[in-house]
Design a protein around this motif. Structure first.
Motif: not given
Ligand code: AP5
Length: 303
Positions: A171-180
């Protein structure tokens, strides 16, 4: 019309013994019915899909994260990488916009934050990511009643989304994760599956370049195809090249909201870049270059 479902999806459902022309994924029909339906598919389409699958079966698995500020090119490069490596593209922004369009409680809650350029809460994001899975629906139910989504559910939801056949090669996660916090939850879940992230591409770019990119962007809402009045204009202004349907501008694509989105990126998402740098899976991409040059750099990083 039958053509609204891709042949590849139909063949996948045939693999599972379902009728590939049945739009209701939950309804199970026999393989012989499915085979009969496939007789309607043009041989040339069938052959090209089989060749695509054969090619895909020889590709290495990849689990990738694309990270970068708004307008850095994550959404432009994702479809290219997705096709090349037969991956699924999971964009939390697209999923949240779909939730907003469906006017569910989840969507309405998410809209407030998105319109302001702030981050949407972890629970909402996770529920949107998985809104079509059984666990995701449970989470939505809980949230609609104002209850909290448990950690157990959160982990299960992403896990289930990644089990989808289209994510078989990764997969490509785009915009996730955005916080630690999101990154830690993701790590925990992948660890339980005995896997992890192979590579994180950081689309590094100076803030000053982004206003022109964001304010000139036009998108085709149903496919997610994106254009730019100067850098990637459609053949006819305001119209999608493939479907001829009208293009729209995102509500958060203006200079004022961009400032909030950038602030959220610098304070909440930049620490995620350090998080992956420490794990030695990070590669920096020079995202200010022309689109084709960025594509070459991305391909080099993934080869
Ligand atoms: P999201 O949809 O993820 O937006 P974003 O991260 O702000 O990223 P963008 O889609 O704006 O930029 P992009 O990098 O994909 O740029 P693109 O390739 O299109 O998130 C939206 C909102 O949802 C967030 O603000 C937040 O509220 C919420 N959200 C999402 N995920 C969340 C999460 N996990 N947790 C909490 N909240 C979440 O390119 C932009 C333009 O530039 C295009 O027009 C393109 O043609 C052009 N372009 C691209 N590359 C180039 C180039 N190399 N040269 C010139 N032009 C180029």
């Amino acid at each position: 019309m039958r053509s609204s479902i891709g042949l590849s999806e139909r063949l996948k459902s045939l693999d599972k013994g379902q009728n590939p022309f049945d739009k209701n994924e939950d309804r199970r029909e026999t393989r012989s019915e499915a085979m009969a339906d496939l007789e309607d598919v043009q041989t040339v389409d069938l052959m090209s899909e089989l060749l695509r699958r054969l090619k895909c079966s020889q590709k290495p698995d990849k689990r990738l994260i694309f990270i970068g500020p708004p307008g850095s090119g994550k959404g432009t490069q994702s479809p290219i990488v997705k096709d090349e490596f037969c991956l699924c593209h999971l964009s939390t922004g697209d999923m949240l916009r779909a939730a907003v369009a469906s006017k569910t409680t989840l969507g309405l809650k998410a809209k407030e934050a998105m319109d302001k350029g702030a981050l949407v809460t972890d629970e909402l994001v996770v529920a949107a990511v998985a809104s079509k899975t059984t666990l995701g629906l449970k989470a939505k139910e809980a949230m609609d009643k104002g209850a909290l989504v448990t950690d157990e559910l959160v982990v299960g939801i992403i896990d289930e989304a990644m089990n989808k056949p289209k994510c078989q090669k990764g997969f490509i996660l785009d915009g996730f994760p955005r916080t630690v916090a999101q990154a830690e939850k993701l790590d925990e879940m992948l660890k339980k599956r005995g896997t992890g992230i192979d590579k994180v591409l950081n689309f590094a770019i100076d803030d000053s370049v982004l206003e022109e990119r964001i304010t000139g962007r036009w998108i085709h809402p149903s496919s997610g195809r994106s254009y730019h009045t100067k850098f990637a204009p459609p053949k006819t202004p305001g119209v999608d090249d493939i479907t001829g349907e009208p293009l729209i501008q995102r509500k958060d694509d203006n200079a004022e909201v961009l400032r909030s989105r950038l602030a959220a990126f610098h304070t909440q998402t930049e620490p995620v870049i350090d998080y992956y740098a420490k794990k030695a899976v990070l590669t920096n991409i020079h995202a200010e270059k022309a689109p084709q040059e960025v594509t070459s750099e991305v391909q080099k990083a993934l080869s």
